[in-house]
Scaffold this motif. Sequence first.
Motif, PDB file in Angstrom:
ATOM      1  N   HIS A  67     -40.465   4.175  30.785  1.00 17.13           N
ATOM      2  CA  HIS A  67     -39.462   4.479  29.772  1.00 17.13           C
ATOM      3  C   HIS A  67     -40.170   5.240  28.658  1.00 17.13           C
ATOM      4  O   HIS A  67     -41.399   5.365  28.676  1.00 17.13           O
ATOM      5  CB  HIS A  67     -38.761   3.216  29.243  1.00 17.13           C
ATOM      6  CG  HIS A  67     -39.681   2.069  28.945  1.00 17.13           C
ATOM      7  ND1 HIS A  67     -39.259   0.789  28.724  1.00 17.13           N
ATOM      8  CD2 HIS A  67     -41.050   2.016  28.830  1.00 17.13           C
ATOM      9  CE1 HIS A  67     -40.289  -0.007  28.488  1.00 17.13           C
ATOM     10  NE2 HIS A  67     -41.392   0.722  28.541  1.00 17.13           N
ATOM     11  N   THR A  68     -39.418   5.783  27.706  1.00 13.96           N
ATOM     12  CA  THR A  68     -40.059   6.543  26.625  1.00 13.96           C
ATOM     13  C   THR A  68     -40.408   5.645  25.437  1.00 13.96           C
ATOM     14  O   THR A  68     -40.971   6.112  24.444  1.00 13.96           O
ATOM     15  CB  THR A  68     -39.164   7.722  26.163  1.00 13.96           C
ATOM     16  OG1 THR A  68     -37.841   7.226  25.942  1.00 13.96           O
ATOM     17  CG2 THR A  68     -39.136   8.824  27.198  1.00 13.96           C
ATOM     18  N   SER A  69     -40.123   4.341  25.551  1.00 18.27           N
ATOM     19  CA  SER A  69     -40.411   3.411  24.443  1.00 18.27           C
ATOM     20  C   SER A  69     -41.855   3.438  23.930  1.00 18.27           C
ATOM     21  O   SER A  69     -42.063   3.221  22.729  1.00 18.27           O
ATOM     22  CB  SER A  69     -40.040   1.978  24.846  1.00 18.27           C
ATOM     23  OG  SER A  69     -38.795   1.952  25.479  1.00 18.27           O
ATOM     24  N   GLN A  80     -42.248   5.312  20.881  1.00 14.72           N
ATOM     25  CA  GLN A  80     -41.743   4.700  19.641  1.00 14.72           C
ATOM     26  C   GLN A  80     -42.822   3.832  19.000  1.00 14.72           C
ATOM     27  O   GLN A  80     -42.975   3.819  17.776  1.00 14.72           O
ATOM     28  CB  GLN A  80     -40.488   3.875  19.951  1.00 14.72           C
ATOM     29  CG  GLN A  80     -39.505   4.674  20.782  1.00 14.72           C
ATOM     30  CD  GLN A  80     -38.123   4.066  20.821  1.00 14.72           C
ATOM     31  OE1 GLN A  80     -37.721   3.358  19.908  1.00 14.72           O
ATOM     32  NE2 GLN A  80     -37.396   4.381  21.875  1.00 14.72           N
ATOM     33  N   GLN A  92     -35.308  10.171  30.218  1.00 15.58           N
ATOM     34  CA  GLN A  92     -34.726   9.222  29.296  1.00 15.58           C
ATOM     35  C   GLN A  92     -34.678   9.815  27.898  1.00 15.58           C
ATOM     36  O   GLN A  92     -35.498  10.679  27.545  1.00 15.58           O
ATOM     37  CB  GLN A  92     -35.578   7.939  29.289  1.00 15.58           C
ATOM     38  CG  GLN A  92     -34.759   6.715  28.900  1.00 15.58           C
ATOM     39  CD  GLN A  92     -35.571   5.444  28.814  1.00 15.58           C
ATOM     40  OE1 GLN A  92     -36.794   5.456  28.798  1.00 15.58           O
ATOM     41  NE2 GLN A  92     -34.875   4.325  28.728  1.00 15.58           N
ATOM     42  N   GLU A 107     -34.472   8.071  24.113  1.00 17.19           N
ATOM     43  CA  GLU A 107     -34.390   6.854  23.324  1.00 17.19           C
ATOM     44  C   GLU A 107     -34.299   7.221  21.854  1.00 17.19           C
ATOM     45  O   GLU A 107     -34.722   8.308  21.438  1.00 17.19           O
ATOM     46  CB  GLU A 107     -35.630   5.976  23.558  1.00 17.19           C
ATOM     47  CG  GLU A 107     -35.519   5.155  24.832  1.00 17.19           C
ATOM     48  CD  GLU A 107     -36.649   4.158  24.938  1.00 17.19           C
ATOM     49  OE1 GLU A 107     -36.509   3.039  24.414  1.00 17.19           O
ATOM     50  OE2 GLU A 107     -37.666   4.510  25.536  1.00 17.19           O
ATOM     51  N   CYS A 127     -28.808  -0.818  24.293  1.00 17.06           N
ATOM     52  CA  CYS A 127     -29.197  -0.756  22.880  1.00 17.06           C
ATOM     53  C   CYS A 127     -29.406  -2.165  22.328  1.00 17.06           C
ATOM     54  O   CYS A 127     -29.165  -3.155  23.024  1.00 17.06           O
ATOM     55  CB  CYS A 127     -28.119  -0.033  22.076  1.00 17.06           C
ATOM     56  SG  CYS A 127     -26.485  -0.789  22.273  1.00 17.06           S
ATOM     57  N   GLY A 169     -31.370   3.447  24.442  1.00 12.11           N
ATOM     58  CA  GLY A 169     -31.958   4.304  25.467  1.00 12.11           C
ATOM     59  C   GLY A 169     -30.902   4.690  26.483  1.00 12.11           C
ATOM     60  O   GLY A 169     -30.019   3.896  26.815  1.00 12.11           O
TER      61      GLY A 169
END
Length: 370
Positions: free
Chosen positions: A191-193, A196, A231, A233, A312, A339
Amino acid sequence: MAYTVSKLKEYSANALDKAAEKLLAALEKEAAEVKNESDWKGFRDRWMARKNGVLTQVNDLWLKAAPKDAKREAGQKVNELKQRVEQTIDAALERTKAGSGKSDAIDISLPGIQRSIGAEHPVIRTANEIVSVFRNLGYSVQEGPVVETDYYNFEALNFPPNHPARDTQDTLFIANQQSKPARDRLLLRTHTSPVQIRTMEKLKPPIRIVIPGKVHRNDPPDASHSPMFHQIEGLAVDTNITFGDLKGTLDHAMKALFGSSVKTHFRPSFFPFTEPSAEMMVSCFICGGSGKRGSEPCRPCKQTGWIEILGCGMVDPNVFEFVKDNGYDPKKVSGFAFGMGADRIALLKYGVDDIQLFFNGDVRFLRQFA
Ligand code: 2NL
């Protein structure tokens, strides 16, 4: 002035030669002016026409008019000239053909070589549209590495040590990492988390960011799964951010994306990194929420009138603990995150029924979006 044949005053060898020389000079000059086939026809007729052509005049004025004792020599000369004229006319025709054909000639009337210009891929276009909705709300765009560490992809996102996502069943790991501490082992981000987390290490609150990018999961490809997908986010952190902010922001974004008449609906869900968590539904923008298209059942929403569009929630305080030192004290700040899959939204938006079509590179499919 154009060359004309005139009577000979005398028939000495010298006089014949002089007259012949003048004629040949005129012949060469006119031959040099022949540029195309129509020039050439005029040239040929002027010299060869039986009636009044230059050679006919030479025959009449030089040969027929010659006194008996000069006939032989004049005849020879005129034959010689005939040959030279024929050769020159043939050569001129060859030159016009070579000029209009292959060789180094350029036909400026031919259409140019068409190079097809590239176009934005439908998934990237969809991602860009989503990103621009959030940019208009003041969010900035962040990007990060596709090859990540276990720490940023799982640990800092509050995944417990034995969570199934950390298994090779679900995640693609980089080979030969066993000698490293667990948290430093490399993998393809799922995921692109992680971006973050990296951004919160870099920038102090308040922040508003969106992160588009490629992610990988160890899924066998089928009509709705691809081991590589995209993705987007988003994350907003500030003092006093509430679930109301999340709902208002995402409701606005869906109206901007799918039209002002769509409705949104939230239902409880679970993610390791948000608490509480929700899935957001948007009223079906294909059938308008009715579940039917005319007398047919609406396929994209499976007749429910709702489409599941994103996940979310409010950022879990355990996540803030990992970036607490940079001003993200969970007692002082709160935030929401969301996301969504750009590929899935592109499928819905363009009415495509197989995600593989986006990635197998068939230009007959991709050209439809150019
Ligand atoms: C989904 C759900 C989600 C997030 C992503 C996030 C990131 C941080 C902290 C908290 Cl750093 N949350 N991201 C939150 C909720 C859902 O994605 O279904 N994606 C396709």
